[in-house]
Design a protein around this motif. Structure first.
Motif, PDB file in Angstrom:
ATOM      1  N   ASP A 114      72.642  -2.945  18.624  1.00  0.00           N
ATOM      2  CA  ASP A 114      71.701  -2.539  19.670  1.00  0.00           C
ATOM      3  C   ASP A 114      71.586  -1.021  19.690  1.00  0.00           C
ATOM      4  OD1 ASP A 114      71.327  -5.176  20.371  1.00  0.00           O
ATOM      5  OD2 ASP A 114      72.913  -5.142  21.904  1.00  0.00           O
ATOM      6  N   LYS A 115      70.596  -0.540  20.436  1.00  0.00           N
ATOM      7  CA  LYS A 115      70.351   0.903  20.483  1.00  0.00           C
ATOM      8  C   LYS A 115      71.617   1.662  20.859  1.00  0.00           C
ATOM      9  CE  LYS A 115      68.090   2.785  23.917  1.00  0.00           C
ATOM     10  NZ  LYS A 115      67.021   3.222  24.830  1.00  0.00           N
ATOM     11  N   LEU A 116      71.937   2.664  20.042  1.00  0.00           N
ATOM     12  CA  LEU A 116      73.121   3.483  20.263  1.00  0.00           C
ATOM     13  C   LEU A 116      72.756   4.692  21.111  1.00  0.00           C
ATOM     14  CD1 LEU A 116      74.537   3.411  16.597  1.00  0.00           C
ATOM     15  CD2 LEU A 116      75.210   1.956  18.529  1.00  0.00           C
ATOM     16  N   GLY A 117      73.487   4.898  22.208  1.00  0.00           N
ATOM     17  CA  GLY A 117      73.253   6.043  23.070  1.00  0.00           C
ATOM     18  C   GLY A 117      71.956   5.935  23.844  1.00  0.00           C
ATOM     19  N   GLU A 118      71.548   7.062  24.436  1.00  0.00           N
ATOM     20  CA  GLU A 118      70.295   7.157  25.190  1.00  0.00           C
ATOM     21  C   GLU A 118      69.480   8.325  24.647  1.00  0.00           C
ATOM     22  OE1 GLU A 118      69.060   5.118  27.337  1.00  0.00           O
ATOM     23  OE2 GLU A 118      70.806   3.790  27.371  1.00  0.00           O
ATOM     24  N   PRO A 119      68.926   8.173  23.448  1.00  0.00           N
ATOM     25  CA  PRO A 119      68.205   9.296  22.826  1.00  0.00           C
ATOM     26  C   PRO A 119      66.948   9.674  23.604  1.00  0.00           C
ATOM     27  CG  PRO A 119      67.799   7.265  21.612  1.00  0.00           C
ATOM     28  CD  PRO A 119      68.863   6.943  22.621  1.00  0.00           C
ATOM     29  N   LYS A 120      66.590  10.941  23.515  1.00  0.00           N
ATOM     30  CA  LYS A 120      65.382  11.464  24.153  1.00  0.00           C
ATOM     31  C   LYS A 120      64.370  11.853  23.079  1.00  0.00           C
ATOM     32  CE  LYS A 120      67.930  13.305  28.120  1.00  0.00           C
ATOM     33  NZ  LYS A 120      68.241  14.524  28.921  1.00  0.00           N
ATOM     34  N   GLY A 121      63.104  11.849  23.458  1.00  0.00           N
ATOM     35  CA  GLY A 121      62.056  12.211  22.517  1.00  0.00           C
ATOM     36  C   GLY A 121      62.191  13.640  22.050  1.00  0.00           C
ATOM     37  N   MET A 122      62.022  13.840  20.737  1.00  0.00           N
ATOM     38  CA  MET A 122      62.148  15.178  20.149  1.00  0.00           C
ATOM     39  C   MET A 122      60.802  15.881  20.267  1.00  0.00           C
ATOM     40  SD  MET A 122      64.479  17.015  18.636  1.00  0.00           S
ATOM     41  CE  MET A 122      64.166  18.777  18.466  1.00  0.00           C
ATOM     42  N   GLU A 123      60.649  16.713  21.304  1.00  0.00           N
ATOM     43  CA  GLU A 123      59.368  17.365  21.558  1.00  0.00           C
ATOM     44  C   GLU A 123      59.167  18.542  20.617  1.00  0.00           C
ATOM     45  OE1 GLU A 123      57.143  16.275  23.487  1.00  0.00           O
ATOM     46  OE2 GLU A 123      58.222  14.764  24.638  1.00  0.00           O
ATOM     47  N   ALA A 124      57.898  18.773  20.251  1.00  0.00           N
ATOM     48  CA  ALA A 124      57.559  19.918  19.405  1.00  0.00           C
ATOM     49  C   ALA A 124      57.620  21.187  20.232  1.00  0.00           C
ATOM     50  CB  ALA A 124      56.169  19.747  18.808  1.00  0.00           C
TER      51      ALA A 124
END
Length: 612
Positions: A114-124
């Motif tokens: 399952d999804k590991l961690g709580e990643p955030k969107g990589m904004e430009a």
């Protein structure tokens, strides 16, 4: 979580040099996969996938390059998979960080957690916050609210890791400034690509009331894809001699990018380029890092499943070479040169290929050469035939695995095959009452009264018992697409009433009746020229000459054809001759039996019966 290269995405998009040194092969998790339903003539063989990759801290939207699609075809890449990113291109596109994945490895031993961690969107990192996504509605990380895009959006290259092939030996272009062809779009205004010219057209001119003009086009290739570029008028003088087929170049903006005109291009790219006055084109010192022509081969037998006007690549053995003919266009009244070739492959099928213009007049390949075509337009004339587009290319005896395989097959068995199957009359085999033809026995054809009420199509495997030798052929008109019977005028000429013309000779064409049989019964079939040539292994002209020589070869040809077991695709239709109405069975195509396939079918049948 210990396997993931945490922080890799931030380094890739903010400090590319540190990313290359510290995270040369980052390991990430695939969070989402979306298939893009690519439509249009170039869709075949160019399916696209968008994925989301996470390094636990951040996630980013990615595009799989077509060369990496094998992980989808093999079923390796799934949601949750852990992957090694071996080669990629990173960039900011309309305010969003995106990656194009050129090469990746799925670590199957780690499964699909399952999804590991709580990643955030990589904004430009842009001065103006953009809320634009590259995915459609429902794609991972997409915003649901409507977005008003700014006209000042720009596309900016941030990082690139291409395995050392980007910069080559050209000091003015480092690997971090090279865009992949796959990323070229109308939304970018500053980029450089490193590409090989795989095809270059002749200069074409036009004369209209509004003025005269000229143009030429090239096909450009890198490891991510292909794109067509065109030069007009002054740019023809500027770039025609500079761009040479087979060479590698750096091409930099300004250069217009627009939607591709598919009627002029066979490439699987939605966009095309137009050179401008200030477009910068430089020859690369490193000529080896960009791939040669990329083929996506379709075998000749598979052409029966390819739609009319689709574009395909094929490879085969050159079996026959026709003379150059000059024809006149009915619309423009301009003359064109063409040459017809016959190409066969190891599926046991042959196809007619037409090449045009300079390619036709300069064609000098020897018979039995291996020949690869890229950019062939599929026609349904005579069932299936192929025509080399002006943007297409041709390679004789290419040094590729497919060519070596075909060469070995032809030398071991293909050379002795004198009866290749064709796709002739396949178009009329289409859909009868909305269904395909069915495999039947001779007994089923009779007991089911096929052809009595509607036109029916069927396939039967049977053995030839007898071929009528009387009136097996007729003298036909030599005019293209005529084939009507001609009359012997008694003075050495032959007249066609339909064409209202006289020929110095006639071309004999088969009109043959054959008796076939299987274990359930026998029926008589009617065969026309192409199907009878497949059965007899020679043309009607050759058989007529044998009959006139009276040296025994005529009877021997019929004896050789008898007792052959073949696959006959037939049409059953009511026919009235005189006052008698009966069902007529006409052969639409003939093919040798694929014993390997039939063996599998029988094994499956035995398996089913054993379970009853």
């Amino acid at each position: 979580m210990e396997h993931i290269t945490q922080g890799a995405l931030e380094a890739i998009f903010t400090d590319p040099d540190r990313a290359v040194n510290q995270f040369p092969v980052p390991v990430m998790q695939c969070l989402h996969i979306k298939f893009l339903d690519n439509k249009g003539p170039a869709a075949a063989g160019s399916e696209r996938y968008r994925i989301v990759l996470s390094d636990v801290r951040n996630y980013v939207q990615c595009m799989l390059a077509t060369q990496a699609n094998h992980v989808m075809h093999d079923g390796q890449l799934q949601r949750g998979s852990i992957v090694r990113i071996r080669q990629y291109q990173a960039q900011a596109l309309k305010g969003k960080n995106v990656m194009i994945i050129l090469d990746l490895e799925v670590i199957t031993s780690l499964g699909t957690p399952d999804k590991l961690g709580e990643p955030k969107g990589m904004e430009a990192a842009t001065t103006e916050r953009q809320n634009t996504t590259i995915g459609g509605a429902g794609f991972y990380g997409a915003k649901s609210e409507p977005v008003q895009e700014s006209k000042s959006q720009v596309q900016r290259q941030i990082a690139s890791r291409t395995g050392g092939g980007g910069g080559g030996g050209h000091g003015g272009h480092s690997a971090s400034t090279i865009y992949p062809v796959e990323a070229i779009s109308p939304y970018g205004n500053k980029w450089t690509i490193k590409v090989r010219v795989t095809s270059k057209s002749d200069i074409r001119t036009w004369h209209k009331n509004t003025g005269d003009g000229k143009l030429f086009s090239v096909n450009l290739l890198d490891e991510t894809g292909e794109i067509r570029a065109t030069a007009f008028n002054e740019q023809v003088d500027q770039f025609y001699d500079l761009l040479q087929e087979g060479q590698v170049y750096y091409i930099s903006t300004p250069c217009k990018v627009q939607l591709a005109k598919k009627q002029f291009s066979n490439l699987p790219n939605d966009y095309e380029m137009m050179f401008e006055r200030d477009t910068v084109i430089e020859k690369a010192e490193d000529q080896s890092s960009v791939p040669q022509v990329r083929f996506n081969f379709c075998n000749i037998q598979e052409l029966q499943d390819v739609e009319k006007d689709a574009t395909v690549d094929i490879i085969g053995v050159l079996k026959g070479v026709g003379d150059v003919e000059e024809i006149t266009s009915k619309t423009t009244q301009k003359p064109y040169n063409k040459r017809e070739l016959t190409v066969v492959d190891d599926t046991g099928y042959s196809v007619r290929v037409t090449v045009w213009g300079k390619t036709a007049t300069d064609f000098d390949a020897n018979a039995e050469s291996i020949i690869a075509f890229k950019g062939m337009r599929v026609s349904d004339f005579g069932g299936r035939s192929l025509s080399l587009l002006s943007s297409g290319t041709m390679a004789i005896d290419p040094d590729i695995p497919e060519a070596h395989k075909l060469k070995g097959w032809y030398e071991s068995s293909g050379r002795n095959n004198n009866s290749y199957a064709t796709h002739n009359s396949l178009s009329s085999m289409g859909s009868a009452a909305g269904r395909k033809d069915e495999i039947k026995t001779v007994g089923q054809v009779k007991t089911e009264n096929l052809g009595m009420e509607t036109v029916d199509y069927f396939t039967v495997q049977a053995t030839i018992l007898n071929i009528k030798q009387k009136d097996f052929a007729y003298p036909a008109c030599l005019s293209e697409n005529c084939n009507k019977k001609v009359t012997d005028m008694g003075d050495g000429t032959w007249r066609c009433e339909k064409c209202d013309t006289t020929h110095e000779r006639a071309q004999y064409r088969y009109i043959m009746s054959i008796d076939i049989s299987d274990h359930t019964g026998h029926i008589w079939l009617s065969c026309f020229d192409e199907q009878a040539k497949m059965i007899m292994g020679k043309t009607a002209d050759e058989l007529m000459e044998a009959e006139q020589r009276d040296d025994g070869s005529f009877a021997a040809a019929f004896d050789a054809a008898n007792c052959r077991k073949l696959v006959f695709r037939c049409r059953a239709k009511m026919d009235t001759y005189g006052e008698q109405t009966r069902v007529r069975y006409q052969v639409m195509s003939v093919a040798p039996i694929d014993f390997k396939s039939e063996g599998h079918k029988l094994a499956e049948l035995i398996k089913q019966m054993s379970q009853m």
